[in-house]
Design an enzyme around this catalytic site. Sequence first.
Site, short mmCIF file in Angstrom:
data_model
loop_
_atom_site.label_atom_id
_atom_site.label_comp_id
_atom_site.label_asym_id
_atom_site.label_seq_id
_atom_site.Cartn_x
_atom_site.Cartn_y
_atom_site.Cartn_z
N SER A 1 6.29 3.36 13.22
CA SER A 1 4.87 3.61 13.44
C SER A 1 4.66 4.38 14.74
O SER A 1 5.45 4.25 15.69
CB SER A 1 4.15 2.26 13.54
OG SER A 1 2.87 2.43 14.09
N ASN B 1 8.15 -9.94 -1.70
CA ASN B 1 7.84 -11.37 -1.86
C ASN B 1 6.36 -11.62 -2.19
O ASN B 1 5.92 -12.76 -2.24
CB ASN B 1 8.25 -12.16 -0.61
CG ASN B 1 7.44 -11.79 0.61
OD1 ASN B 1 6.55 -10.92 0.53
ND2 ASN B 1 7.72 -12.43 1.73
N LEU B 2 5.60 -10.55 -2.40
CA LEU B 2 4.18 -10.61 -2.77
C LEU B 2 3.34 -11.32 -1.71
O LEU B 2 2.26 -11.83 -2.01
CB LEU B 2 3.99 -11.28 -4.15
CG LEU B 2 4.65 -10.55 -5.33
CD1 LEU B 2 4.42 -11.33 -6.63
CD2 LEU B 2 4.07 -9.13 -5.48
N TYR C 1 0.82 -1.22 0.00
CA TYR C 1 0.00 0.00 0.00
C TYR C 1 0.86 1.27 0.00
O TYR C 1 0.80 2.08 -0.95
CB TYR C 1 -0.92 -0.06 1.22
CG TYR C 1 -1.72 1.18 1.51
CD1 TYR C 1 -2.41 1.87 0.51
CD2 TYR C 1 -1.81 1.67 2.82
CE1 TYR C 1 -3.16 2.99 0.80
CE2 TYR C 1 -2.56 2.79 3.13
CZ TYR C 1 -3.22 3.45 2.11
OH TYR C 1 -3.96 4.57 2.42
N ILE C 2 1.67 1.46 1.00
CA ILE C 2 2.43 2.71 1.10
C ILE C 2 3.59 2.71 0.09
O ILE C 2 3.87 3.71 -0.57
CB ILE C 2 2.95 2.93 2.54
CG1 ILE C 2 1.79 2.87 3.54
CG2 ILE C 2 3.68 4.27 2.65
CD1 ILE C 2 2.21 2.81 5.00
N ARG D 1 -7.72 9.75 16.03
CA ARG D 1 -6.43 9.44 15.43
C ARG D 1 -6.04 10.54 14.44
O ARG D 1 -6.89 11.29 13.97
CB ARG D 1 -6.52 8.11 14.63
CG ARG D 1 -6.81 6.88 15.45
CD ARG D 1 -5.65 6.48 16.35
NE ARG D 1 -5.93 5.24 17.06
CZ ARG D 1 -6.59 5.16 18.22
NH1 ARG D 1 -7.07 6.26 18.79
NH2 ARG D 1 -6.77 3.99 18.80
N LYS E 1 8.49 -3.32 15.84
CA LYS E 1 8.91 -1.99 15.34
C LYS E 1 9.89 -1.35 16.32
O LYS E 1 10.89 -0.75 15.91
CB LYS E 1 7.70 -1.08 15.15
CG LYS E 1 6.80 -1.48 13.99
CD LYS E 1 7.45 -1.19 12.66
CE LYS E 1 6.68 -1.79 11.50
NZ LYS E 1 7.41 -1.80 10.24
N TYR F 1 3.47 -6.84 17.20
CA TYR F 1 3.74 -5.96 16.04
C TYR F 1 4.48 -4.70 16.50
O TYR F 1 5.54 -4.35 15.97
CB TYR F 1 2.43 -5.59 15.32
CG TYR F 1 2.63 -4.47 14.34
CD1 TYR F 1 3.36 -4.66 13.16
CD2 TYR F 1 2.13 -3.18 14.58
CE1 TYR F 1 3.58 -3.62 12.27
CE2 TYR F 1 2.34 -2.13 13.70
CZ TYR F 1 3.06 -2.36 12.54
OH TYR F 1 3.29 -1.33 11.66
N ILE G 1 13.18 -10.52 2.03
CA ILE G 1 14.30 -9.79 2.66
C ILE G 1 15.11 -10.69 3.60
O ILE G 1 16.20 -10.30 4.00
CB ILE G 1 13.82 -8.54 3.45
CG1 ILE G 1 12.69 -8.90 4.42
CG2 ILE G 1 13.40 -7.42 2.50
CD1 ILE G 1 12.42 -7.83 5.47
N LEU H 1 -9.72 1.10 10.22
CA LEU H 1 -11.01 1.78 10.10
C LEU H 1 -11.38 2.12 8.64
O LEU H 1 -12.47 1.78 8.18
CB LEU H 1 -10.96 3.08 10.93
CG LEU H 1 -12.22 3.92 10.85
CD1 LEU H 1 -13.41 3.21 11.47
CD2 LEU H 1 -12.00 5.28 11.51
#
Length: 338
Positions: free
Chosen positions: A124, A32-33, A11-12, A230, A152, A148, A59, A199
């Site tokens: 993040s 790697n899809l 996405y990003i 947010r 990070k 998660y 990676i 969301l």
Amino acid sequence: MFVLVTGGMGYIGSHTCIQMIESGMTPIIFDNLYNSKPTVLDRIEKVSGVRPIFIEGDIRDKQALAQVFAQYDIQSVIHFAGLKAVGESVEKPLEYYDNNVHGTLVLVDAMRDAGVKSMVFSSSATVYGDPASVPILEDFPTSATNPYGRSKLIVEECLTDFQKANPDWSITLLRYFNPVGSHPSGELGEDPQGIPNNLMPFVAQVAVGRREFLSVFGGDYPTKDGTGVRDYIHVMDLADGHLAALNHVGSKQGLHIYNLGTGKGNSVLEMVVAFEKASGQKVAYKIVDRRPGDIAECWANPAKAEQELKWKASRSLEQMTEDTWRWQSNNPLGYPQS
Ligand code: NAD
Ligand code: UDP
């Protein structure tokens, strides 16, 4: 300038590749899809007129990375590749640490071997945990409440230690707030697999008729209307933030940390109303219990990025919702398989 973009099919990453091409850079996508489809390449080409170089690879495969570094004269790496679903990370912590932490270590090792000393890393706002106050500054304490977020945080700490030991490197940690929106063409956007966790894609799928109603997680937070607040940032602004980071600190030795947010907070219900206006569709919702681990409110103080990167989010809430709707209504089932 050749820039390796790990996770560039996501996405990003895909939106960032478009902005890179438009500014004359050459992205080399390594992905790697696992969470993206080959069609993304066609869409990037359709929008930008350039089909980026794409290498399908993981990676954690150092040899594959070494080959890419040997083949192209890469100046910098933007490292998006990773797993990102909070709930799934609680179920599969090992997979998250392996992909996000181990994967990053393999990548940095391959960069070191190749003499590439500039990296921009996707971090993040989750690393701020439950902040004592808002808006959030870069020097606020960090913490993690799920695997998660911990992955990070661990990567941030590893990269900080590594940069200290290798002061001639430039490492930039970009802490994203809540990325939403799509490329204005409607050709690229967020394509979550299964039930969306976030969301905005959930709201979009309700509006397009794929889901019956939105569950609003908590109506009793100490916020303007009781729902969570947010800092939603347009993905194109976020993409531009990466270019600004490359241009302003990508070749400046040191560890650089920036919040990428708008500095404004919107509630869940404000997002629903904005989406209804943009789409002309009703978004049915029910207020349900709070989601475990959620915080009441979170928004950035983005002043440091503005001063040092000369970057500022400029796209409005209307653009975020209108662009999301264009993508969602043109591609109700997301990207086609091939
Ligand atoms: P995404 O899942 O759309 O993109 C990630 C890409 O990385 C996917 O194309 C996937 O196939 C690829 N990938 C995953 N593991 C890989 C591996 N081991 N080797 C090679 N490729 C791999 O996610 P996104 O929303 O574009 O997020 C990009 C980065 O930004 C992630 O690191 C994520 O944690 C971080 N981030 C995202 C958000 C958000 O809300 N989207 C917020 C903060 C930070
Ligand atoms: N949210 C919600 N329903 C959903 C998904 C999210 O009410 O189906 C709320 C969530 O509680 C938070 C906000 O929307 O207040 C943003 O959540 P998201 O998962 O998109 O991002 P987060 O800030 O949690 O990373």
